[in-house]
Design a protein around this motif. Structure first.
Motif, PDB file in Angstrom:
ATOM      1  N   ARG A 460       2.934  12.102  -3.591  1.00  0.00           N
ATOM      2  CA  ARG A 460       1.655  11.405  -3.622  1.00  0.00           C
ATOM      3  C   ARG A 460       0.971  11.499  -2.262  1.00  0.00           C
ATOM      4  NH1 ARG A 460       3.201   5.748  -6.524  1.00  0.00           N
ATOM      5  NH2 ARG A 460       1.091   5.263  -5.846  1.00  0.00           N
ATOM      6  N   PRO A 461      -0.355  11.377  -2.232  1.00  0.00           N
ATOM      7  CA  PRO A 461      -1.082  11.506  -0.957  1.00  0.00           C
ATOM      8  C   PRO A 461      -1.304  10.176  -0.257  1.00  0.00           C
ATOM      9  CG  PRO A 461      -2.643  11.509  -2.766  1.00  0.00           C
ATOM     10  CD  PRO A 461      -1.274  11.372  -3.392  1.00  0.00           C
ATOM     11  N   ASP A 462      -0.689   9.093  -0.743  1.00  0.00           N
ATOM     12  CA  ASP A 462      -0.980   7.791  -0.143  1.00  0.00           C
ATOM     13  C   ASP A 462       0.206   7.235   0.650  1.00  0.00           C
ATOM     14  OD1 ASP A 462       0.738   7.025  -2.162  1.00  0.00           O
ATOM     15  OD2 ASP A 462      -0.827   6.204  -3.442  1.00  0.00           O
ATOM     16  N   VAL A 463      -0.100   6.208   1.415  1.00  0.00           N
ATOM     17  CA  VAL A 463       0.884   5.483   2.220  1.00  0.00           C
ATOM     18  C   VAL A 463       0.986   4.072   1.659  1.00  0.00           C
ATOM     19  CG1 VAL A 463       1.447   4.627   4.516  1.00  0.00           C
ATOM     20  CG2 VAL A 463       0.322   6.840   4.261  1.00  0.00           C
ATOM     21  N   GLN A 464       2.208   3.581   1.492  1.00  0.00           N
ATOM     22  CA  GLN A 464       2.398   2.216   1.010  1.00  0.00           C
ATOM     23  C   GLN A 464       3.020   1.372   2.115  1.00  0.00           C
ATOM     24  OE1 GLN A 464       4.385   1.905  -2.763  1.00  0.00           O
ATOM     25  NE2 GLN A 464       2.710   2.870  -3.878  1.00  0.00           N
ATOM     26  N   ILE A 465       2.484   0.164   2.287  1.00  0.00           N
ATOM     27  CA  ILE A 465       2.960  -0.758   3.311  1.00  0.00           C
ATOM     28  C   ILE A 465       3.575  -1.972   2.614  1.00  0.00           C
ATOM     29  CG2 ILE A 465       2.357  -2.109   5.341  1.00  0.00           C
ATOM     30  CD1 ILE A 465      -0.063  -0.292   5.722  1.00  0.00           C
ATOM     31  N   LEU A 466       4.859  -2.235   2.880  1.00  0.00           N
ATOM     32  CA  LEU A 466       5.565  -3.371   2.311  1.00  0.00           C
ATOM     33  C   LEU A 466       5.852  -4.387   3.408  1.00  0.00           C
ATOM     34  CD1 LEU A 466       8.393  -1.434   0.374  1.00  0.00           C
ATOM     35  CD2 LEU A 466       6.038  -1.782  -0.356  1.00  0.00           C
ATOM     36  N   ASP A 467       6.017  -5.649   3.019  1.00  0.00           N
ATOM     37  CA  ASP A 467       6.528  -6.598   3.998  1.00  0.00           C
ATOM     38  C   ASP A 467       8.049  -6.485   4.059  1.00  0.00           C
ATOM     39  OD1 ASP A 467       7.635  -7.985   1.856  1.00  0.00           O
ATOM     40  OD2 ASP A 467       6.239  -9.657   1.942  1.00  0.00           O
ATOM     41  N   HIS A 468       8.697  -7.279   4.919  1.00  0.00           N
ATOM     42  CA  HIS A 468      10.131  -7.113   5.136  1.00  0.00           C
ATOM     43  C   HIS A 468      10.967  -7.554   3.941  1.00  0.00           C
ATOM     44  CE1 HIS A 468       9.523 -11.353   6.152  1.00  0.00           C
ATOM     45  NE2 HIS A 468      10.817 -11.529   5.948  1.00  0.00           N
ATOM     46  N   LYS A 469      10.318  -8.193   2.943  1.00  0.00           N
ATOM     47  CA  LYS A 469      11.033  -8.606   1.736  1.00  0.00           C
ATOM     48  C   LYS A 469      10.804  -7.654   0.569  1.00  0.00           C
ATOM     49  CE  LYS A 469      10.982 -13.534   2.892  1.00  0.00           C
ATOM     50  NZ  LYS A 469      10.553 -14.895   2.447  1.00  0.00           N
ATOM     51  N   GLY A 470       9.995  -6.597   0.796  1.00  0.00           N
ATOM     52  CA  GLY A 470       9.780  -5.599  -0.241  1.00  0.00           C
ATOM     53  C   GLY A 470       8.520  -5.784  -1.052  1.00  0.00           C
ATOM     54  N   ALA A 471       7.691  -6.769  -0.726  1.00  0.00           N
ATOM     55  CA  ALA A 471       6.440  -6.976  -1.454  1.00  0.00           C
ATOM     56  C   ALA A 471       5.389  -5.986  -0.963  1.00  0.00           C
ATOM     57  CB  ALA A 471       5.945  -8.408  -1.267  1.00  0.00           C
ATOM     58  N   LEU A 472       4.676  -5.368  -1.887  1.00  0.00           N
ATOM     59  CA  LEU A 472       3.653  -4.386  -1.535  1.00  0.00           C
ATOM     60  C   LEU A 472       2.440  -5.088  -0.948  1.00  0.00           C
ATOM     61  CD1 LEU A 472       2.653  -1.451  -1.595  1.00  0.00           C
ATOM     62  CD2 LEU A 472       1.789  -1.888  -3.911  1.00  0.00           C
ATOM     63  N   LEU A 473       2.098  -4.745   0.294  1.00  0.00           N
ATOM     64  CA  LEU A 473       0.951  -5.336   0.969  1.00  0.00           C
ATOM     65  C   LEU A 473      -0.308  -4.517   0.774  1.00  0.00           C
ATOM     66  CD1 LEU A 473       2.567  -6.350   4.399  1.00  0.00           C
ATOM     67  CD2 LEU A 473       2.214  -7.785   2.383  1.00  0.00           C
ATOM     68  N   GLN A 474      -0.160  -3.189   0.876  1.00  0.00           N
ATOM     69  CA  GLN A 474      -1.358  -2.350   0.856  1.00  0.00           C
ATOM     70  C   GLN A 474      -0.983  -0.905   0.540  1.00  0.00           C
ATOM     71  OE1 GLN A 474      -3.678  -2.941   4.339  1.00  0.00           O
ATOM     72  NE2 GLN A 474      -5.486  -1.917   3.576  1.00  0.00           N
ATOM     73  N   THR A 475      -1.894  -0.216  -0.146  1.00  0.00           N
ATOM     74  CA  THR A 475      -1.771   1.217  -0.392  1.00  0.00           C
ATOM     75  C   THR A 475      -3.024   1.887   0.141  1.00  0.00           C
ATOM     76  OG1 THR A 475      -0.421   0.889  -2.381  1.00  0.00           O
ATOM     77  CG2 THR A 475      -1.514   3.003  -2.145  1.00  0.00           C
ATOM     78  N   VAL A 476      -2.858   2.929   0.923  1.00  0.00           N
ATOM     79  CA  VAL A 476      -4.007   3.617   1.506  1.00  0.00           C
ATOM     80  C   VAL A 476      -3.791   5.116   1.399  1.00  0.00           C
ATOM     81  CG1 VAL A 476      -2.968   3.491   3.816  1.00  0.00           C
ATOM     82  CG2 VAL A 476      -5.415   3.908   3.588  1.00  0.00           C
ATOM     83  N   LEU A 477      -4.845   5.847   1.060  1.00  0.00           N
ATOM     84  CA  LEU A 477      -4.767   7.305   0.991  1.00  0.00           C
ATOM     85  C   LEU A 477      -4.663   7.869   2.406  1.00  0.00           C
ATOM     86  CD1 LEU A 477      -7.422   8.134  -1.748  1.00  0.00           C
ATOM     87  CD2 LEU A 477      -4.955   8.413  -1.921  1.00  0.00           C
TER      88      LEU A 477
END
Length: 514
Positions: A460-477
């Motif tokens: 995939r062409p995007d970056v995913q940012i999780l918090d330290h507990k594994g919750a998805l915070l943000q997805t950005v191309l």
């Protein structure tokens, strides 16, 4: 976004808009003290720390202002020295009168709690041992039951053997009797003996030795580690809160696809080191260095192919692995390599350095038959001399490829089970599973200073940012959606996420923390 702040030496600290987004350069207290004592900038050689950035609360040099602090509120050191000296005196008095007495009392309380924790630890370990004993006893009972079933099955075959042995003896005796009766016996005896003999003949005709084979066998059941762990139980891990619960919002800024790397090969490793970005093209001994803006700086020939595992040492130098030579290497400031750890007979796949100065390494066993598919990789904690001090998550990982320590001491592992999609597995420093993230099929991972986890995938062409507990915070191309880009590796510096991938492509994504 409006930036109505004044810049330059004449700027007033009260003019800083606290709601504005800014890039904060995180500097450790030890580094700050060292800079202050030497008066020299650690990022720019021979540059004096003659300016002060109010936005970042940090001493900087002229080059720092031009590169990273251009839009910040800064001034000359002499213009703020008196205020800071007064603050120093006030804070010192506060520490002596309030902070130290409170700290002493807290220390006494912590020592008492530590003694209680040791007692609770002993009790918890005993419960685990008792559970293990109970499960093993259950396993032994099942084992005995299966063995008894096998014994019973084969016993019937032994009884059949005894029966046919008895029939053989009877038939032998009967045949001799028949011979005598046929010559000298009466007609009645002949008829009776002949009838008995014909019965034995029919039995022998229908008899086959294969019928005495025992078809009983044992079919092993599937050993499911997860089911066993559920049966065994779990430890409810409660992490001690850090010194600060402040976790800022991640705000993504400008995204740029850089074409100045002049590379055509896939980039399999990337590492931020000071004001430089190091890139490793697949299978090459030459490695490319970019500046902080992504401009081509230089090429370094290491003389060895360093696989896909760049990392940063505690003293700020480049670490890499020699997969073939079975070693962890360090590139010093004078451009010379040194072997810091010999991992033989295991081959290193990736490494990182912990905040305590140890190594975390994915090490691959070299199979005796030389077949790559039969090799196995595991995660180890190594001392600075290379001695294995901990085997981490032996049963949790199938085939770990990348390991990284988060800023909260959790361990992030990219695991790639054979013929399956890869996943992120996060465990505590003690090796206790915390969570798994499978949504992205990640190919690389890095972490920021707030323990956020940044993942990319070659699919995939995007970056995913999780918090330290594994919750998805943000997805950005990483790049525009119409641009062909396959991400292979990722790193982060103070104000940007760097993603590198196929055909020498590098993307720079600006990030600020609100």
């Amino acid at each position: 976004m409006s930036r109505s702040r004044r810049r330059g030496p004449a700027a007033d600290t009260r003019s800083v808009n606290s709601s504005s987004l800014s890039v904060r350069t995180e500097v450790s207290p030890v580094q700050t003290v060292a800079q202050t004592l030497t008066g020299m900038c650690s990022d720019h050689e021979l540059e004096i720390l003659n300016l002060y950035c109010r936005t970042c609360d940090q001493l900087v040099c002229t080059d720092c202002v031009l590169q990273k602090h251009k839009l910040h509120d800064w001034c000359k050191v002499k213009d703020i020295a008196d205020d800071k000296r007064a603050d120093l005196y006030s804070n010192t008095q506060k520490v002596l009168e309030k902070t130290l007495p409170k700290f002493e009392q807290t220390l006494q309380d912590v020592q008492q709690i530590s003694r209680e924790n040791q007692k609770k630890k002993k009790e918890t370990l005993q419960k685990i041992e008792d559970q293990s004993t109970a499960i093993l006893a259950c396993v032994r009972r099942i084992e005995q039951k299966l063995k008894e079933a096998v014994e019973q099955s084969f016993q019937s075959c032994l009884e059949g053997e005894r029966d046919i042995r008895e029939d053989f003896r009877n038939l032998s005796g009967l045949s001799k009797e028949c011979e005598m009766v046929s010559q000298k016996g009466s007609d009645t005896d002949a008829i009776m003996v002949n009838s008995k003999l014909e019965k034995y003949i029919r039995q022998v005709t229908d008899l086959h030795s294969d019928s005495f084979k025992c078809d009983s066998s044992f079919e092993p059941g599937t050993i499911d580690n997860e089911e066993i762990e559920k049966m065994f139980g779990r430890v409810n891990v409660v992490s001690r809160p850090g010194r600060s619960n402040y976790v800022p919002q991640v705000v993504v800024g400008e995204r740029k696809l850089l074409s100045k790397t002049t590379l055509n090969e896939d980039i399999t490793s990337i590492c931020s080191l000071g004001n430089q970005i190091w890139l490793h093209p697949r299978g090459s001994t030459e490695n490319v260095v970019l500046d902080h803006e992504g401009n081509f700086a230089t090429v370094k020939n290491f003389g060895v192919v360093v696989s896909h595992a760049f990392a940063k040492s505690l003293d700020g130098f480049l670490l890499c692995v020699d997969h073939v030579g079975k070693a962890i290497l360090k590139l010093s400031g004078d451009g010379k390599f040194s072997k810091v750890v010999n991992t033989a007979p295991m081959k290193p796949l990736s490494i990182c350095m912990t905040r305590e100065g140890q190594y975390l390494a994915c090490l691959e066993d070299s199979p005796s038959n030389g077949h790559a598919k039969t090799s196995q990789s595991r995660v180890f904690r190594l001392s600075v001399s290379g001695r294995i001090v901990q085997s981490i998550g032996t049963r949790l990982f199938k085939s770990p490829k990348k390991v990284l320590e988060n800023t909260n001491s959790d361990i992030c592992v990219i695991d790639k089970p054979q013929d399956q999609s890869s996943l992120l597995s996060v465990v505590s420093s003690a090796g206790v599973s915390m969570f798994k993230y499978t949504a992205l099929s990640p190919s690389d991972v890095c972490c920021d200073q707030y323990s956020n986890i940044i993942l990319i995938s070659h699919r995939r062409p995007d970056v995913q940012i999780l918090d330290h507990k594994g919750a998805l915070l943000q997805t950005v191309l990483a790049v525009d959606i119409d641009n062909t880009f396959s991400a292979l590796c990722v790193t982060i510096d103070n104000d940007a996420i760097w993603v590198a991938g196929t055909n020498g492509n590098v993307a720079r994504i600006e990030v600020v923390y609100n």
